[in-house]
Write an enzyme that holds these catalytic residues in place. Structure first.
Site, short mmCIF file in Angstrom:
data_model
loop_
_atom_site.label_atom_id
_atom_site.label_comp_id
_atom_site.label_asym_id
_atom_site.label_seq_id
_atom_site.Cartn_x
_atom_site.Cartn_y
_atom_site.Cartn_z
N LYS A 153 0.89 -1.19 -0.01
CA LYS A 153 0.09 0.01 -0.05
C LYS A 153 0.90 1.21 0.00
CE LYS A 153 0.62 1.33 4.47
NZ LYS A 153 1.35 2.72 4.96
N ASP A 193 -2.73 -1.48 10.12
CA ASP A 193 -2.93 -1.38 8.63
C ASP A 193 -3.65 -2.58 8.20
OD1 ASP A 193 -1.88 1.22 8.10
OD2 ASP A 193 0.28 0.70 8.00
O1 C5P Z 1 -0.71 -1.40 14.86
P1 C5P Z 1 0.69 -1.38 14.80
O2 C5P Z 1 1.25 -2.37 15.59
O3 C5P Z 1 0.79 -1.62 13.23
O4 C5P Z 1 1.37 -0.08 15.35
C1 C5P Z 1 3.10 0.11 15.06
C2 C5P Z 1 3.10 1.38 16.18
O5 C5P Z 1 2.78 2.47 15.26
C3 C5P Z 1 2.41 1.60 17.43
O6 C5P Z 1 2.95 0.74 18.25
C4 C5P Z 1 2.12 2.79 17.63
O7 C5P Z 1 3.53 3.43 18.28
C5 C5P Z 1 2.25 3.45 16.11
N1 C5P Z 1 0.65 3.70 15.84
C6 C5P Z 1 -0.11 4.82 16.45
N2 C5P Z 1 -1.18 5.05 15.81
C7 C5P Z 1 -1.75 4.61 14.95
C8 C5P Z 1 -1.18 3.41 14.22
C9 C5P Z 1 0.13 3.18 14.96
O8 C5P Z 1 0.73 5.66 17.22
N3 C5P Z 1 -2.87 4.77 14.48
#
Ligand code: C5P
Length: 285
Positions: free
Chosen positions: A10, A137
Site C-alpha cells: 500500500k 494497517d
Molecule cells: O498497530 P501497529 O502495531 O501496526 O502499530 C505500530 C506502532 O505505530 C504502534 O506501536 C504505535 O506506536 C504507532 N501507531 C500509532 N497510531 C496508529 C497506528 C500506529 O501511534 N493509529
C-alpha cells in the site's frame, strides 16, 4: 491442499495525524492505495501441529512473531475454526520496514486465505475486524483498493478508484522506526496538513493531477535530519523527471511518484535504480 495468493503493498496518498489517543495510539486520516508490487504467499496443509511460517529473507521472524502467524492465530481464536498443521511460505518482494504495509499485507492475505479454506466466507468487514487485532494497517489491507482510513486505521470508507497511472517507488536504505516517529510528532505543532478533502474530490472526478499535486504526509516534516534531506532529494528527482507529484509513504522511508506517461516513469525508475536497489515501477490496483 495448496493455496497461492498475492499480498499487495500500500501507499499513503495522504497521511494526517489528528491527535494522540488515551491508549497511546494516534487518530489518523489517510487516503490509501494498493499497488501491484506484491509478496507471494503459499499455504500448505502439513502433518504437523499449529502453523509454521517461513520467508526468503533470513532476518524476518519465522516464528509466532511473524504477522502472518499472528493473523493465523487471531483467525482461529475469533472464529473457533481449528485445523492444525499449516505452513505459510512468504516470498518477499515488498521492501521490509518501508512504510508500504508489507507485513500487514501478508497478514491480510492469510486472513483472506483462511476465510476460503475454512469455508466460513465471512464478510470482508468481519475479516477486517479480526485484522484489527493484528495491526493498525491490516483492516485496510484486507479491503485493498482506494480507501479513506480513519481512527487508528480501522475506520474504512471505500473511495472511487485512483485513475490509472505509473508509479515509481524508491526506498532509501535507512530504517525509520514507526513507534519512534509517532512518538516524536507533536499534533498541535503540525504546520502543514494534507488537503484530504481535495484528494477525495479529485478521486470523485477521476482527476489524476488533482490527486498528485495534493500528495502529502505530515511525517515528512518530522524528519529534519539527513534522512529527511535524502527523502526530499528523491522527491525532487521524481518531480524533475516528470512526476505529477511525489510523497513519502506511511512512516517511511519509501518515496513514490505518480506519472501519467510511462516513458517518463521508466526513465526516473532507471535513474533511481542505479543508486537505490529498492526501486520499482508499478501501478495502482
Ligand atoms: O498497530 P501497529 O502495531 O501496526 O502499530 C505500530 C506502532 O505505530 C504502534 O506501536 C504505535 O506506536 C504507532 N501507531 C500509532 N497510531 C496508529 C497506528 C500506529 O501511534 N493509529
Amino acid at each position: 491442499m495448496d493455496m497461492q495468493l498475492s499480498a499487495c503493498a500500500k501507499l499513503n496518498l495522504s497521511l494526517d495525524v489528528l491527535s494522540r489517543r488515551e491508549d497511546g495510539y494516534h487518530d489518523l486520516r489517510m487516503v490509501m492505495q494498493t499497488v501491484a508490487l506484491s509478496d507471494r504467499l503459499t499455504l500448505k496443509k502439513t502433518a504437523g501441529e499449529g502453523v509454521r511460517v517461513s520467508t526468503d529473507l533470513h532476518y524476518l521472524p519465522d516464528d509466532e512473531r511473524n504477522l502472518a502467524a499472528i493473523a493465523f492465530r487471531r483467525f482461529q481464536e475469533s472464529t473457533g475454526w481449528s485445523d492444525p498443521g499449516w505452513s505459510i511460505r512468504i516470498e518477499k518482494h515488498i521492501p521490509v520496514c518501508a512504510g508500504m504495509g508489507g507485513g500487514s499485507a501478508d497478514a491480510a492475505a492469510v486472513l483472506r486465505a483462511l476465510n476460503r479454506i475454512s469455508g466460513l466466507e465471512l464478510p470482508l468487514a468481519r475479516l477486517a475486524q479480526i485484522g484489527e487485532k493484528v495491526g493498525s494497517d491490516v483492516p485496510y489491507c484486507v479491503l485493498g483498493g482506494t480507501a479513506l482510513a480513519e481512527g487508528k486505521g480501522e475506520r474504512l470508507t471505500v473511495l472511487p478508484p485512483m485513475p490509472d497511472c505509473f508509479i515509481v517507488i524508491c526506498k532509501p536504505p535507512f530504517p525509520i522506526s514507526t513507534p519512534e516517529l509517532f512518538g516524536s510528532i507533536d499534533c498541535k505543532r503540525i504546520r502543514c496538513r494534507p488537503d484530504t478533502e481535495g484528494i477525495l474530490s479529485a478521486l470523485q472526478n477521476a482527476d489524476l493531477d488533482g490527486v498528485a499535486r495534493r500528495l502529502y504526509n505530515v511525517f515528512e516534516d518530522v524528519l529534519t535530519d539527513r534522512r529527511g534531506a535524502e527523502i526530499a532529494e528523491i522527491k525532487c528527482e521524481m518531480v524533475s523527471g516528470g512526476a505529477l507529484g511525489a510523497a513519502m509513504s506511511g512512516t517511511g522511508p519509501t518515496v513514490f511518484g505518480l506519472f501519467r506517461e510511462e516513458d517518463r516513469a521508466r526513465n526516473v525508475y532507471h535513474a533511481l535504480r542505479s543508486h537505490y536497489a529498492d526501486t520499482f515501477l508499478t501501478h495502482p490496483v
